[in-house]
Write an enzyme that holds these catalytic residues in place. Structure first.
Site: not given
Ligand code: PMP
Length: 397
Positions: A131, A212, A247
């Protein structure tokens, strides 16, 4: 200090893409850039279970007083049990400590500052690719980021032997970041047998896994997607888990996630937790409470939890259905190149596997928007546009 000595940072490529998409008047334009779930109509809906939980909170909430750096204790327990399962040994042995965080990103930043305090020389190993935010986020905390081989763009497979060989060399003082499921950006996940091997390696080499988990329930199911987390946790002494509710609960803008640490025993976990709380206080003091309140209301009610699982299954099935539909449509058009990998990969993303010139061409000629790497957001596909999309892909190949 003079701000005019600054040179501008490059804009986020996805935000730039979203702007271009918005300004495009093409009647069949398709957005495959942004990584949010969309339904067939292109909307990112509020889940019905979230609406119900939110109403319940409005009716029953009695104060807006500070919640404290840990956030909500009920949320923390429920989110840890969702990840590890209530009967997992790390829960039963009281080795897990969790804080609510502003999104999964907040959880990762808390983890990064925590790692820096445990070992200021720590190196974090991330998958190649990973990411886009991982690298900047860990570097911002002063941690050196190195990569291990992961996705084979040519063969659309996992470079698992190379990954293992690289991780064999990792120091016991280092951290290895693994994606729990629905790998972003490749969609290529470890199999359960491969997770078993990684768990054994982490235990043998004593490096610290940081998992993660941003998409629990988007791959094969809530429990299925947690196989890696649960398997690794069962074998290692110490571990960090960063969860996101953006998500799977559709709570993107509420900013709710969690950072859990596992210590080798309850006492070690308590000490680590005191450091974690110090880190939290130094970054944002206390997390927002609303998203956590929604999630704990859902997970704490049998009825709402079942409704959530059903709504999550709808999102998951749509994503997996879109994957199969695109592959079938490309085949039906007689496209020679094998795209079947898209149907077997998991989660929100896959690399389409076209080159940057073709990415530019599909955008200018057909108004199909994706980032330069050809990472596509699968939720942007639907029954209404799959034929147009497949023809556009066939055209630029
Ligand atoms: N880790 C990964 C691999 C992600 O794809 C995302 C969101 N795109 C996140 C962490 C963080 O998500 P958020 O901060 O929106 O909860």
């Amino acid at each position: 200090m003079k701000f005019d000595s600054l040179s501008p940072m490059p804009a986020d490529p996805i935000l730039g893409l979203m702007t271009q998409y918005r300004l495009d008047n093409h009647p069949h334009k398709i957005d495959l850039g942004v990584g949010v779930y969309k339904d067939e109509a292109g909307h990112t809906p509020i889940l019905a279970c979230v609406k119900a939980a939110e109403q319940h909170r409005i009716d029953t909430e009695e104060t807006k007083v500070y919640i404290g750096p840990t956030g909500s204790a009920d949320f923390n327990q429920l989110i840890a049990e969702l990840a590890f399962s209530a009967s997992h040994q790390v829960i039963e042995q009281n080795r897990v400590r969790t804080v609510s965080t502003p999104g999964g990103t907040g959880a990762l930043r808390v983890a990064a500052d925590f790692i820096k305090r445990v070992n200021p020389q720590a190196v974090i190993w991330v998958s190649d690719p990973t990411w886009a935010n991982h690298t900047g986020l860990f570097e911002a905390a002063g941690i050196t980021v190195k990569t291990y081989p992961y996705y084979d763009h040519d063969n659309k497979t996992l470079k698992f032997d190379e990954m293992l060989a690289c991780l064999e060399q990792v120091s016991s003082d280092d951290v290895v970041l693994l994606h729990a499921c629905c790998h972003n950006p490749s969609g290529m996940d470890l199999t359960n047998a491969q997770w078993d091997q990684i768990a054994t390696l982490a235990s043998d080499k004593s490096f610290t896994p940081l998992i993660d988990m941003a998409y629990q329930g988007f791959g094969d199911g809530v429990d299925e997607d947690a196989y890696g987390v649960r398997t690794v946790a069962a074998q290692v002494e110490s571990m960090i888990l960063c969860s996101s509710c953006s998500k799977n609960f559709g709570l993107y803008r509420e900013r709710i996630g969690a950072c859990s640490i596992i210590g080798k025993d309850s006492q070690a976990a308590d000490i680590a937790f005191s450091v974690l709380l110090y880190v939290v206080r130094c970054i944002y003091s206390m997390p927002p409470a609303h998203g956590a309140a929604i999630v704990e209301t859902i997970l704490g009610s049998q009825e709402l939890k079942q409704q959530w699982l059903d709504e999550l299954a709808v999102m998951r099935n749509r994503i997996n259905g879109n994957r199969a539909m695109l592959v079938d449509q490309l085949k039906a058009l007689g496209v020679q190149r094998d795209f079947s990998f898209i149907a077997s990969q998991k989660g929100m993303f896959s690399f389409l596997g076209i080159n940057p010139q073709q990415v530019a061409e599909i955008q200018t000629k057909h108004s199909v928007y994706m980032v330069d790497s050809s990472r596509i957001s699968i939720a942007g596909i639907g029954e209404a546009n799959v034929d147009y999309l497949a023809k556009a892909i066939a055209d630029v190949l």
